[in-house]
Scaffold this motif. Structure first.
Motif, short mmCIF file in Angstrom:
data_model
loop_
_atom_site.label_atom_id
_atom_site.label_comp_id
_atom_site.label_asym_id
_atom_site.label_seq_id
_atom_site.Cartn_x
_atom_site.Cartn_y
_atom_site.Cartn_z
N VAL A 1 -2.56 7.27 -18.47
CA VAL A 1 -1.17 6.86 -18.24
C VAL A 1 -1.22 5.54 -17.48
CG1 VAL A 1 1.02 7.44 -17.13
CG2 VAL A 1 -0.37 9.25 -18.17
N THR A 2 -0.54 4.54 -18.00
CA THR A 2 -0.54 3.23 -17.35
C THR A 2 0.88 2.88 -16.90
OG1 THR A 2 -0.22 2.06 -19.43
CG2 THR A 2 -2.48 2.42 -18.71
N PHE A 3 0.96 2.11 -15.84
CA PHE A 3 2.25 1.64 -15.35
C PHE A 3 1.99 0.40 -14.50
CE2 PHE A 3 0.57 4.91 -12.60
CZ PHE A 3 0.69 4.40 -11.32
N THR A 4 3.04 -0.32 -14.20
CA THR A 4 2.93 -1.55 -13.43
C THR A 4 3.54 -1.34 -12.05
OG1 THR A 4 3.10 -2.88 -15.43
CG2 THR A 4 3.51 -4.01 -13.34
N VAL A 5 2.82 -1.81 -11.03
CA VAL A 5 3.35 -1.76 -9.67
C VAL A 5 3.55 -3.19 -9.17
CG1 VAL A 5 2.31 0.46 -9.13
CG2 VAL A 5 1.05 -1.64 -8.64
N THR A 6 4.57 -3.35 -8.37
CA THR A 6 4.86 -4.65 -7.76
C THR A 6 4.77 -4.51 -6.24
OG1 THR A 6 6.34 -5.27 -9.56
CG2 THR A 6 6.57 -6.48 -7.48
N ALA A 7 4.04 -5.42 -5.61
CA ALA A 7 3.90 -5.42 -4.15
C ALA A 7 5.07 -6.18 -3.54
CB ALA A 7 2.58 -6.04 -3.74
N GLN A 8 5.72 -5.55 -2.57
CA GLN A 8 6.90 -6.16 -1.97
C GLN A 8 6.70 -6.53 -0.51
OE1 GLN A 8 9.52 -2.83 -3.11
NE2 GLN A 8 10.68 -4.31 -4.33
N LYS A 9 5.69 -5.93 0.14
CA LYS A 9 5.42 -6.34 1.51
C LYS A 9 3.95 -6.11 1.83
CE LYS A 9 6.36 -2.48 4.63
NZ LYS A 9 7.29 -1.93 5.64
N ALA A 10 3.46 -6.85 2.81
CA ALA A 10 2.05 -6.78 3.16
C ALA A 10 1.77 -5.54 4.01
CB ALA A 10 1.64 -8.04 3.92
N GLY A 11 0.49 -5.09 3.92
CA GLY A 11 0.06 -3.97 4.74
C GLY A 11 -0.75 -2.97 3.94
N PRO A 12 -1.30 -1.95 4.62
CA PRO A 12 -2.09 -0.93 3.93
C PRO A 12 -1.20 -0.05 3.06
CG PRO A 12 -1.76 -0.32 6.22
CD PRO A 12 -1.21 -1.70 6.07
N ALA A 13 -1.72 0.42 1.95
CA ALA A 13 -0.95 1.25 1.02
C ALA A 13 -1.87 2.22 0.32
CB ALA A 13 -0.22 0.38 0.01
N GLN A 14 -1.30 3.35 -0.09
CA GLN A 14 -2.05 4.38 -0.80
C GLN A 14 -1.26 4.79 -2.03
OE1 GLN A 14 -2.44 8.13 1.24
NE2 GLN A 14 -4.31 8.69 0.14
N ILE A 15 -1.87 4.63 -3.19
CA ILE A 15 -1.26 5.10 -4.44
C ILE A 15 -1.83 6.48 -4.72
CG2 ILE A 15 -0.95 4.67 -6.89
CD1 ILE A 15 -1.45 1.71 -6.32
N GLN A 16 -0.96 7.48 -4.80
CA GLN A 16 -1.42 8.85 -5.01
C GLN A 16 -0.94 9.36 -6.36
OE1 GLN A 16 -1.21 11.54 -1.49
NE2 GLN A 16 0.01 9.92 -0.57
N ALA A 17 -1.80 10.10 -7.03
CA ALA A 17 -1.46 10.73 -8.31
C ALA A 17 -1.76 12.22 -8.21
CB ALA A 17 -2.26 10.11 -9.45
N ASP A 18 -0.78 13.04 -8.57
CA ASP A 18 -0.95 14.49 -8.59
C ASP A 18 -0.52 15.01 -9.95
OD1 ASP A 18 -1.53 15.60 -5.68
OD2 ASP A 18 -0.15 13.91 -5.47
#
Length: 723
Positions: A141-158
């Motif tokens: 499954v593919t999708f596009t993410v856009t970054a809107q602000k700086a800082g640490p981030a975690q993309i989670q998939a369940d």
């Protein structure tokens, strides 16, 4: 003939609900699927129960083997304003018609394209879902993410099977990144356990007040002349977006006298045990402070949650105020940790529930301590896969990335830590935990006790009597009634008796709810009398406490949960159950009954040794004329040990239990070579379905050509109990 060469048992350190691994000094804790199933269901379940996909885990991980796995990747780490293509790869060894894939993104990342429904806000995260079909060929499954602000981030998939949300049919994966303002400052991974506090907006603060979770700031005493006070509260959000007060967290007021001076701790304490508020005052006279802020940490005098090093708690700091004059009270409002570290705060606050039921009578966990308390310790980190166990060596709980979401596993693992502390850091290693082993299946008496107790703590303090494997799959610890032998053992049809973790947990929860007024008296009893088994605890050690009953009501409660310690007359219906009287009453072939020095009896000299030939063949052992009375409850008990050289997950060798009645043969159970048990383990099977008949009990082992499997049995009993 039987091989005279002992089988070398290969330990399989994966899954299970709490085995003690002596070499690594671990107590594992993730229940999974059934170990032995009736032959009528074995074929249908074979593809499911033998799944071999394992999560990407560190060496010590004890996560159970699953049928579904997930992986998240990005084609690049985006900078602010940039896009990146994310791919979730889903592999499955079974066909799943309807699986729900959930993508959880923190503030600062959003899904800008992809086949997902309308995202929903949960806490500080945004969650988008879609439904997919899974098959062994794999799904992407593919999708596009856009970054809107700086800082640490975690993309989670369940991912979870909507029709069968068992732990085998779920998977969790993450990708941790740091979004920079430029591509050069963006990178994979995150560093540190410190972050800036998220300050809720005015509407959210009003909601906290309306719910009674935050003191009215106007009711707080104003700072006196020559001092400064700081007020506010800590809140956090659970996995499903419910906001909770952050209770008993360390809180400190930090400040700088001048712009170039070092930061100094000006006042410290704990957030309120009910609503997470704080009011800290300190002496200060003279020029205004150059800056002042408040920071919170996942630590207290009683427990802590650290990163995987075990040394660093998670710290969240508010934005600083400047030029703070003496004689003022500064309100910092309602602060919350960022989404990346929110689960650590959730895990910490869950342990408040365990602390709340301690029976010590002091602020510490045990009666012997009243200051400088021993702490319960947990380790967690975003994306961590090394978890699902308690380490006796480190005296610390290891949690995977997703465990705080389900909450129950956090309490369960802390229950191991608590029991270890109650027993003055002693631990009985009975060596009787099969690997893997499961909450709803029979294990050894020591294993069942050391797993059943933390399960009971979890079910009781969470209030629902359940154990959640993850956010979707759970088992009712309080279910009653004997197992239906015509159906496969399962979370709704667990094994019977005091070697079954779920039966011990359910019994203890029922005792605490119906008779004991809570677990406090039990905890004081355990603090005084360490027990190796549930039987020892109830029949010997519990009986030593004046405020704990072992009378008829207590024993009837246990019997509802299939543990029979009632003071009643029993009728024994089996001849020569120990096999010591030269096999009298039994019929067998191929030298099944004998004395084997390399596979000794559990008790006495003789046992039944089936299989162990390493070639195609069948062994039989039976006793006829076993009477099952019309009234009462009749159960078969015997002890089984399984040692196999077959590969893990193999179904090539098996042992069947059959009942022959009125000319019909019914196969009640089938144990497979993969159902290893390194010690004799008691099996309890209800035979009341054959009431009023004389039956033949027959065990049949079948081997193929190749690796050997030894099925060892001893100490048989068929008894009828009448109230």
């Amino acid at each position: 003939m039987k091989s005279t060469t002992p089988i070398i048992r290969r330990a399989r350190f994966a899954g299970g609900a709490g085995a003690l691994l002596t070499a690594a000094l671990l107590v594992t804790s993730l229940p999974g699927t059934a170990v032995a199933v009736p032959v009528t269901a074995a074929a249908a379940k074979a593809a499911d129960r033998d799944c071999s996909l394992e999560p990407p885990a560190a060496e010590k991980s004890e996560l159970p083997t699953g049928c579904v796995s997930a992986d998240v990747t990005l084609d690049r780490v985006p900078a602010v304003g940039q896009e990146a293509e994310a791919t979730v790869r889903l592999d499955s060894e079974v066909a799943v018609d309807r699986a729900q894939l959930s993508i959880r993104l923190p503030q600062g990342l959003r899904i800008s394209s992809g086949d997902f429904g309308t995202p929903a806000q949960e806490g500080l995260d945004t969650v988008a879902t879609t439904t997919v079909a899974l098959d062994p060929s794999g799904t992407a499954v593919t999708f596009t993410v856009t970054a809107q602000k700086a800082g640490p981030a975690q993309i989670q998939a369940d991912v979870v099977d909507l029709d069968d949300p068992a732990v085998r049919h779920t998977a969790h994966a993450t990708e941790e990144i740091t979004v920079g303002t430029t591509p050069a400052t963006s990178h994979k991974g995150v560093k540190g356990t410190r972050s800036r506090a998220f300050r809720q907006n005015g509407d959210e603060v009003k909601e906290r007040k309306a719910a009674g979770r935050q003191k009215d700031a106007s009711a707080l005493a104003a700072a006196e002349s020559g001092e400064i006070c700081a007020t506010g509260s800590l809140t956090y959000a659970t996995y499903d977006g419910e906001w909770q007060p952050g209770k008993r967290f360390s809180v400190a007021v930090m400040g700088q006298g001048t712009g170039d001076s070092s930061a100094t701790k000006l006042a410290s304490g704990l957030t309120d045990a009910k609503d997470g508020t704080y009011e800290l005052c300190f002496d200060h006279d003279g020029a205004p402070l150059a800056s002042m802020w408040v920071q919170f940490a996942t630590t207290s005098p009683y427990w802590e949650v650290n990163d995987m090093s075990g040394e660093n708690p998670y710290v969240v700091a508010t934005a600083p105020l400047t030029d703070v004059p003496s004689g003022t009270t500064q309100s910092f409002g309602a602060a919350s940790p960022g989404a990346l570290h929110m689960p650590a705060f959730d895990a910490f606050d869950v342990l408040n529930k365990v602390y709340g039921v301690r029976g010590s009578g002091t602020d510490c966990w045990t009666m012997e301590e009243d200051q400088d308390c021993s702490r319960l310790k947990a380790r967690w980190a975003p994306g961590n896969t090394n978890g699902g166990y308690y380490s006796l060596e480190d005296r610390s709980v290891f949690l995977t990335d997703e465990m705080p979401d389900a909450r129950t596993p956090v309490v369960h693992e802390a229950g191991h830590n608590f029991q270890h502390l109650l027993y003055d850091w002693g631990w009985s290693n009975g060596g009787d935990c099969p690997s893997p082993h499961y909450l709803h299946r029979t294990s050894g008496p020591t294993c069942a006790w050391t797993e059943g107790f933390p399960n009971a703590i979890a079910g009781y303090v969470m209030g629902d009597g359940r154990y959640y494997y993850n956010t979707e799959a759970w088992i009712d610890l309080t279910q009653t009634g004997f197992q239906d032998p015509t159906k496969p053992p399962s979370r709704t049809n667990p094994d019977n008796g005091d070697n079954s973790e779920v039966r011990i947990a359910g019994s203890m929860i029922a005792l605490w709810r119906e008779l004991d007024g809570g677990p406090q008296a039990t905890l004081r009893n355990m603090d005084t009398y360490p027990s190796d088994t549930f039987s020892e605890w109830f029949n010997t050690d519990r009986a030593k406490s004046e405020d704990l009953s072992v009378g008829k009501k207590a024993r009837d409660i246990l019997y509802r949960h299939t543990i029979d310690y009632r003071d009643v007359k029993r009728r024994e219906n089996l001849v020569n159950g120990g096999l010591e009287d030269q096999g009298e009453g039994w019929t067998w072939d191929n030298g099944v009954v004998g004395s084997y020095s390399w596979e000794p009896a559990r008790t006495g000299k003789y046992n039944a040794f089936m299989g162990g030939n390493g070639e195609a063949g069948t062994d039989r052992l039976s006793q006829s004329g076993v009477t099952i009375p019309r009234q009462g409850t009749t159960v078969l008990e015997f002890h089984l040990k399984v040692a196999s050289s077959e590969p893990s997950g193999s179904t090539d060798d098996k042992l069947e239990l059959q009942v022959v009645a009125d000319g019909r043969t019914t196969t009640l159970y089938t144990w497979l070579c993969s159902d290893r048990a390194t010690a004799y383990t008691k099996r309890v099977i209800d035979l009341s379905g054959f009431a009023g008949q004389d039956v033949t009990l027959r065990w049949v082992s079948t081997e193929d050509d190749g690796d050997r499997t030894n099925f060892l049995m001893d100490d048989f009993s068929v008894s009828t109990t009448r109230s």
